[in-house]
Design a protein around this motif. Structure first.
Motif, mmCIF file in Angstrom:
data_model
loop_
_atom_site.group_PDB
_atom_site.id
_atom_site.type_symbol
_atom_site.label_atom_id
_atom_site.label_comp_id
_atom_site.label_asym_id
_atom_site.label_seq_id
_atom_site.Cartn_x
_atom_site.Cartn_y
_atom_site.Cartn_z
ATOM 1 N N PRO A 101 0.976 -1.874 0.146
ATOM 2 C CA PRO A 101 0.117 -0.137 0.498
ATOM 3 C C PRO A 101 0.798 1.274 0.196
ATOM 4 N N LEU A 102 0.356 2.398 -0.626
ATOM 5 C CA LEU A 102 1.215 4.183 -1.048
ATOM 6 C C LEU A 102 1.433 4.349 0.909
ATOM 7 N N LYS A 103 0.238 4.430 1.583
ATOM 8 C CA LYS A 103 0.222 5.139 2.367
ATOM 9 C C LYS A 103 1.337 4.977 3.740
ATOM 10 N N GLY A 104 1.943 5.337 3.772
ATOM 11 C CA GLY A 104 3.359 5.529 5.272
ATOM 12 C C GLY A 104 4.706 4.830 4.181
ATOM 13 N N SER A 105 4.573 4.428 3.130
ATOM 14 C CA SER A 105 5.443 4.354 1.834
ATOM 15 C C SER A 105 6.354 5.450 1.708
ATOM 16 N N LEU A 133 -2.385 3.855 -7.121
ATOM 17 C CA LEU A 133 -1.037 3.617 -6.535
ATOM 18 C C LEU A 133 -0.524 2.795 -5.298
ATOM 19 N N LYS A 134 0.287 2.020 -5.784
ATOM 20 C CA LYS A 134 1.292 1.283 -4.858
ATOM 21 C C LYS A 134 2.410 1.225 -4.665
ATOM 22 N N PHE A 135 3.049 0.285 -4.041
ATOM 23 C CA PHE A 135 5.071 0.934 -3.824
ATOM 24 C C PHE A 135 5.067 0.222 -3.673
ATOM 25 N N HIS A 136 6.635 -0.124 -4.177
ATOM 26 C CA HIS A 136 7.899 -2.014 -4.565
ATOM 27 C C HIS A 136 8.955 -0.983 -3.667
ATOM 28 N N PRO A 137 9.468 -1.401 -3.045
ATOM 29 C CA PRO A 137 10.590 -1.668 -2.932
ATOM 30 C C PRO A 137 12.316 -1.113 -3.533
ATOM 31 N N ASN A 138 11.853 -2.310 -3.755
ATOM 32 C CA ASN A 138 12.842 -2.887 -5.154
ATOM 33 C C ASN A 138 12.551 -3.591 -6.288
#
Length: 293
Positions: free
Chosen positions: A75-79, A99-104
């Motif tokens: 999830p996007l929140k807090g990323s 919208l999403k988040f990928h760290p790598n």
């Protein structure tokens, strides 16, 4: 370092731009017709009271890969993705489930057989039924304070033509623009209005209309490509009885406006461009309450 945009951003190598330049076409309708011929898609026939014909999908492998990447994202929140958007003055993230988040997220260096990993915003591209057809990636610096220091900071994959990154629930009024940050910037002033980001001027011109759409706000970027997309979309909307209204920025785009001039100035600038009934319907004072609360 001079950073480049992916073809999906409408500046370098977009299929529609390649066709336009190679064949010397100036009319977006002619470019779209040639693109459909090139992709072996059915030709469009003007039909009243229909949003647009169905387009054949891209090869399933790319869409499947896009769905896999989306499923591996968080999830996007807090990323760091939310951190980056705040750096662009985008703080109201309601209805941003696309919208999403990928760290790598893998990044392939242009011209070399090398890959790197960077944090990235992963945006779902969906059709009118909500099916994921592709994704758009924006690589970020490791602290989330800016985009990543790579040559091509944004790339898309999958079936994009006619589809978009969507924010909010589809109703009879909708706004459509090119870039994700541009559209999210406008949503800071109009958080209740459904908006979509088509990811490039060429894809904005080819956007498919929801069946219940009655008024379309075209979020124009202040450049020749943005003008061309606006003209094509206005003509297509009018053909099927949809009212089309152009929203123009003060500067290059609405994110430039938001970052440089601020939210109050953006709201004042947009207010006079809206249909009168949409001012009270979509322009809320929520941001004032949040800032004072």
């Amino acid at each position: 370092m001079q950073h480049k945009q992916d073809p999906s951003e409408g500046t370098h190598g977009d299929l529609l731009d390649i066709i336009r330049e190679s064949l010397g076409l100036s009319d977006f309708a002619d470019v779209l017709e040639e693109a459909r011929r090139f992709l072996s898609l059915p030709q469009l026939e003007p039909v009243l009271n229909t949003p647009a014909p169905k387009l054949a999908p891209a090869p399933s492998g790319m869409s499947e890969a896009a769905r896999r990447l989306l499923s591996m994202s968080s999830p996007l929140k807090g990323s760091l993705a939310a951190t980056y958007l705040r750096s662009r003055s985008i703080t109201d993230l309601r209805d941003t489930g696309a919208l999403k988040f990928h760290p790598n997220c893998y990044y392939r260096v242009q011209g070399e057989d090398l890959t790197e990993t960077w944090p990235a915003i992963i945006a779902a591209v969906t059709d009118l039924e909500g099916k994921v057809t592709g994704v758009h990636r924006t690589w970020l610096a490791r602290d989330g304070g800016s985009k990543a220091p790579v040559d091509t900071q944004r790339k898309a994959m999958g079936d994009l033509l006619g589809h978009a990154v969507r924010f909010g629930v589809a109703k009879e009024v909708m706004a459509a623009g090119e870039g994700i940050e541009t559209v999210l910037s406008l949503r800071q002033a109009l958080p209740r209005m459904q908006m979509v980001a088509a990811l490039s001027a060429g894809h904005l011109a080819a956007l498919l209309f929801p069946a219940n759409l009655r008024r379309l706000y075209i979020v124009r970027d202040n450049d020749p490509a943005g003008n061309g997309a606006r003209d094509s979309l206005v003509a297509r909307a009018h053909e099927v009885g949809i009212e089309a209204i152009t929203l123009s920025p003060m500067l290059g785009d609405f994110n430039d406006d938001l970052v440089t001039r601020g939210l109050d100035a953006l709201r004042a600038h947009i207010r006079v461009q809206l249909a009168p009934e949409d001012v009270s319907r979509f322009m809320t004072q929520d941001h004032v309450t949040r800032r004072s609360g």
